[in-house]
Design an enzyme around this catalytic site. Structure first.
Site, PDB file in Angstrom:
ATOM      1  N   TYR A   1       0.916  -1.109  -0.121  1.00 28.97           N
ATOM      2  CA  TYR A   1       0.055  -0.037   0.001  1.00 28.97           C
ATOM      3  C   TYR A   1       0.799   1.250   0.071  1.00 28.97           C
ATOM      4  O   TYR A   1       0.753   2.068  -0.984  1.00 28.97           O
ATOM      5  CB  TYR A   1      -0.949   0.061   1.097  1.00 28.97           C
ATOM      6  CG  TYR A   1      -1.684   1.173   1.553  1.00 28.97           C
ATOM      7  CD1 TYR A   1      -2.818   1.778   0.986  1.00 28.97           C
ATOM      8  CD2 TYR A   1      -1.299   2.137   2.493  1.00 28.97           C
ATOM      9  CE1 TYR A   1      -3.359   2.678   0.972  1.00 28.97           C
ATOM     10  CE2 TYR A   1      -1.870   3.428   2.777  1.00 28.97           C
ATOM     11  CZ  TYR A   1      -3.100   3.751   1.978  1.00 28.97           C
ATOM     12  OH  TYR A   1      -3.624   4.887   2.491  1.00 28.97           O
TER      13      TYR A   1
ATOM     14  N   LYS B   1       1.572   4.087  -2.814  1.00 26.14           N
ATOM     15  CA  LYS B   1       1.125   5.284  -2.580  1.00 26.14           C
ATOM     16  C   LYS B   1       2.199   6.493  -2.979  1.00 26.14           C
ATOM     17  O   LYS B   1       1.992   7.533  -3.381  1.00 26.14           O
ATOM     18  CB  LYS B   1       0.533   5.548  -0.996  1.00 26.14           C
ATOM     19  CG  LYS B   1      -0.867   4.901  -0.719  1.00 26.14           C
ATOM     20  CD  LYS B   1      -2.027   5.408  -1.492  1.00 26.14           C
ATOM     21  CE  LYS B   1      -2.840   6.677  -0.936  1.00 26.14           C
ATOM     22  NZ  LYS B   1      -3.790   7.108  -1.682  1.00 26.14           N
TER      23      LYS B   1
END
Ligand code: NDP
Ligand SMILES: CC(C)CCC[C@@H](C)[C@H]1CC[C@H]2C3=C(CC[C@]12C)[C@@]1(C)CCC(=O)C[C@@H]1CC3
Length: 345
Positions: free
Chosen positions: A144, A148
Site C-alpha cells: 500500500y 502510494k
C-alpha cells in the site's frame, strides 16, 4: 482535438466517491454548491442530483464519461491498505493513476487533488512532528505504502502551469469518523475476539488521528486555493487534527465509549513486531494454498508502537487550514455513530 466548452469551476468529480472519505467529501461538496459526479467501482448509495458512474479507474473510456465538463477531480480511490495483493495495488494506485492523469488531460480538467497519505514517509520508526520535506520511505512497510509513494510522485510531477493542469496532494493520517470501515470496526472486532488486552510497547507513543470532516475540509481548501500563482502547485500537504494523542489512549477512549475494556497489560514492541513479521512470512509462503490475514500485521504493529505525528504548518500557512472539529468532539461523534458496535448490541 475537438473543441470543448469551458467547464464551470464548481463542477467536479470524486473518484472513489463510494468510499469512506469519498462519500463525506461528496456530501460536503454538494452542501457547498458544487456539481458532483461520483466515480467508483461500486455504488454504495444514492444522492439526489448526484450522477453515479460505476467503473474501474484503469478504464480510460469509463473515466472520460465521468470527467465530461468537469474542472476539478478529487482522486481518493484505492484498494484497502489491509489487502496484501501487490498486483492490485500496482494496477490501481500506479497504472490507474496514470490513466486518471491522461483522462484529465483529454477531458480538459484543470485541477487534480490527490488523496495521498502521511504514511508515504513512514518506515516503521518514530516520526515526531514530521514535515513534508521528509524523504519518501526508502523501505516502504507494505505494498500500500510503496504504491502510494509512486502515485503521489506521478500526480505532483504532472503539475504544469503551462498546460493549465494543476495538481496537489493531501496527506491525511489515521482518518476516522462515522461510516469508517476500518479503524473502529477492526478495533471492536479485535476486542470481541478477546485480543485487545495488551498495549504494544510502553504506551507513550504519540500518533495523529484525523477526523474525516477535517480531511474533507483540507481537500476543499486545496481545490479552492490551487491556482497557477499559488504555492500549492505540485506540493504535498499534511492534513491532521493537529492534536497528536497517545495511540493507546485514543484506542481506549473508543473502546470504553462503546462499552469495552481498555487494554492494560504491556508487551515489548520488538517481540510483537517479530511475531507479526513471522506470521506475515508464513502467510506469504502459504498464499498459494490458503489466504490468511493476521490481525496484527507488521504495519499495524509499527503504527501501534511508534511515534508518528506530522506538522500541518505548511497547510496552515499556504491554505489557511485549521481543523474544524477538535479531537474530543470527533471521538464523541464517532462513538455515537456506531450503536451497532456497542457491547451487547
Ligand atoms: N483511511 C485512512 O486512514 C487513510 C486513507 N488515506 C487515503 O484516502 C483515500 C480514501 O480512503 P478510504 O476512504 O479510507 O478508503 P475506502 O476503501 O473507503 O474508499 C476507496 C474507494 O475506492 C474504490 N476503489 C478501489 N479500487 C478502485 C478502482 N480500481 N476504480 C474505482 N474505484 C476503486 C473502493 O471500492 P472497494 O471498496 O470496492 O475497493 C472504495 O469505494 C485512499 O486513497 C487512501 O489511500 C490516506 C490516509 C489515511
Ligand atoms: C488491532 C489494533 C492494534 C489496531 C486497530 C486499529 C487499526 C485498524 C488502525 C490504527 C491506525 C490505523 C491507520 C490506518 C488503517 C487503520 C489503522 C491501522 C492506515 C494504515 C490507513 C491508510 C493510511 O494511509 C495510513 C493509516 C495509518 C493509521
Amino acid at each position: 482535438m475537438a473543441t470543448r466548452t469551458r467547464p464551470s469551476s464548481k463542477r467536479c468529480a470524486v473518484l472513489g466517491g463510494s468510499g469512506f472519505l469519498g462519500r463525506h467529501l461528496v456530501e460536503r461538496l454538494v452542501d457547498r454548491g458544487y456539481t458532483v459526479n461520483v466515480f467508483d467501482i461500486r455504488q454504495a448509495y444514492e444522492l439526489p442530483g448526484v450522477p453515479f458512474h460505476q467503473g474501474d479507474l484503469c478504464d480510460r473510456q469509463a473515466l472520460l464519461v465521468a470527467l465530461k465538463e468537469v474542472s476539478i477531480v478529487f482522486h481518493c480511490a484505492s484498494p484497502a491498505p489491509a489487502n496484501d495483493d501487490r498486483a492490485l495495488f500496482q494496477r490501481v494506485n500506479i497504472d490507474g493513476t496514470r490513466t486518471v492523469i491522461q483522462a484529465c488531460h483529454e477531458a480538459g480538467v484543470q485541477k487534480l487533488i490527490l488523496t495521498s497519505s502521511a504514511s508515504v514517509v513512514f518506515e516503521g520508526t518514530d516520526i515526531k512532528n514530521g514535515r513534508e520535506d521528509l524523504p519518501y520511505a526508502k523501505k516502504p512497510i507494505d505494498y500500500y505504502t510503496e504504491t502510494k509513494i509512486q502515485q503521489e510522485k506521478l500526480v505532483l510531477e504532472a503539475c504544469s502551469k503551462e498546460k493549465g493542469f494543476l495538481t496537489v496532494a493531501i496527506r491525511p493520517h489515521g482518518i476516522f469518523g462515522p461510516r469508517d470501515p476500518q479503524l473502529v470496526p477492526i478495533l471492536i472486532d479485535t476486542a470481541r475476539r478477546g485480543k485487545m488486552k495488551f498495549i504494544i510497547g510502553d504506551g507513550s507513543n504519540l500518533v495523529d488521528f484525523t477526523y474525516v470532516e477535517n480531511v474533507v475540509h483540507g481537500h476543499i481548501l486545496a481545490a479552492e486555493q490551487l491556482k497557477a500563482d499559488s504555492p500549492l502547485c505540485g506540493q504535498a500537504y499534511h492534513i491532521t487534527n493537529d492534536e497528536p494523542v497517545r495511540f493507546w489512549d485514543f484506542m481506549s477512549q473508543i473502546l470504553e465509549g462503546l462499552g469495552y475494556s481498555a487494554p492494560r497489560y504491556h508487551l515489548p514492541y520488538t517481540l510483537v513486531y517479530g511475531i507479526a513479521l513471522l506470521l506475515w512470512l508464513i502467510a506469504l509462503v502459504l498464499r498459494p494454498l490458503i489466504r490468511i490475514n493476521p490481525t496484527f500485521s507488521p504495519m499495524r504493529v509499527a503504527l501501534a508502537g511508534t511515534h508518528h505525528y506530522y506538522s500541518c504548518a505548511r497547510a496552515k500557512k499556504d491554505m489557511g487550514y485549521q481543523p474544524l472539529v477538535p479531537l474530543r468532539e470527533a471521538i464523541v461523534r464517532t462513538v455515537e455513530s456506531y450503536p451497532h458496535l456497542r457491547k451487547g448490541a
